[in-house]
Design a protein around this motif. Structure first.
Motif: not given
Length: 347
Positions: A153-155, A200-202, A242-245, A260-266
């Motif tokens: 969802h958040t990706t 960071v991502t949101m 990659e949207p959704g991933d 500041f750096v933020g990284g997330i995954t599905d």
């Protein structure tokens, strides 16, 4: 939330009149609380739940905003839970779009910021009315208690909802199992490190530490990132996505040289790898990486994390392992002379 009279008889009743937005319950002393907050260096935010009776809200809007101004509130979170009154109108129809704009423009007259929930997805309106400081307008963390958000969802949100303006997502959940509850409504599908990355991502200049104080007291080293991370930015770099991933974002804190750096995954684990080439050449920074632990997993071990610190430059390469529905957060603070002596180079 719940400060004003009417909450015992508001939900699902479809009543035209519930709240007047100025009458507190007898045990809520507005002036005392504001004075106490001021002593602590805290600004309070007003809450206006309309119970979806929009006509009633508009009748009271000037009085409600004047009450805020008189009592030192300069920001309001508004809500529109329920079926819209007048009948036949809907949250996303033209009549309600007109109302949301009316509320924001009226708030500007009183120098009040608006964070609207249950509102239509914004379309860049905050560029014209910067007092529209945030909106919900998508499934936020709150939805985890209703039916749950999928790990992807958040990706996806940075490429859909967030194109229109800042989102009040309310990240920062450390007790992802919500230990005092049971069942499906007590699980947030994320790791602790991913919760840090969401700051960071949101994008939102209005952020929230959404968990209980006790949850943060158990992880003070991880909570440090929430204390350090900026609220608004001079620059943003989307390093990989990659949207959704997955998505990895770097942002420069407004008015500083800090990043500041933020990284997330599905639901799939992955490795994020990037170079800090967005940093100013010739300068050194203290990098603090908050990453998923080797045994982290959003279902089996969501609170496993590790922290690494070192001196970096714009040539430093960073690699971080992301667990399933995991993430990482990285602070890059311009190094002082004492930092350069006491902290080792990044390896």
């Amino acid at each position: 939330e719940g400060w004003n009279e009417g909450w015992e008889d508001w939900f699902g009743k479809s009543k035209d009149y519930v709240f007047d937005f100025v009458t507190p319950y007898p045990d809520f002393d507005v002036k005392m609380l504001n004075a106490y907050a001021k002593e602590k260096g805290v600004k309070l935010m007003m809450h206006h739940e309309t119970s979806a009776s929009v006509r009633n809200y508009e009748r009271h809007l000037d009085t409600a905003y004047q009450f805020m101004a008189d009592n030192g509130y300069n920001a309001v979170k508004s809500g529109y839970v329920g079926n819209i009154i007048p009948r036949g109108e809907h949250h996303y129809g033209q009549w309600m779009n007109n109302h949301y704009l009316y509320a924001v423009t009226k708030a500007a007259d009183y120098k009040i910021c608006v964070n609207a929930h249950e509102a239509v997805r914004p379309t860049g309106l905050c560029r014209t009315y910067p007092n529209l400081i945030g909106n919900e307008s998508a499934r936020g963390t709150e939805y985890e208690a209703f039916a749950g958000n999928k790990p992807f969802h958040t990706t996806l949100l940075p490429f859909t909802r967030l194109i229109g303006g800042p989102m009040d997502y309310t990240p920062g959940i450390f007790d992802t199992r919500i230990s005092f509850l049971e069942g499906d409504h007590s699980v947030v599908r994320t790791t602790l490190a991913k919760q840090l990355a969401l700051y960071v991502t949101m994008y939102s200049p209005l952020q929230m530490a959404a968990d209980l104080p006790e949850s943060y007291e158990r992880h003070p080293d991880a909570f440090q990132f929430i204390k350090d991370v900026a609220l608004d930015w001079d620059d943003s770099k989307y390093l990989e996505a990659e949207p959704g991933d997955y998505i990895t974002v770097a942002r420069k804190a407004k008015g500083t040289n800090n990043w500041f750096v933020g990284g997330i995954t599905d639901e799939n684990a992955r490795t994020a790898a990037f170079t800090l080439n967005f940093l100013e050449p010739g300068k050194q920074y203290v990098a603090t990486l908050y990453a998923d632990g080797k045994d982290a997993d959003y279902e089996k071990n969501p609170t496993s994390y590790q922290i690494k610190k070192g001196i970096v430059t714009n040539k430093t390469k960073i690699s971080a392992q992301l667990a399933r529905s995991g993430g990482f957060a990285l602070s890059l603070i311009e190094a002082s002379p004492s930092d350069r002596k006491s902290i080792k180079k990044w390896k």
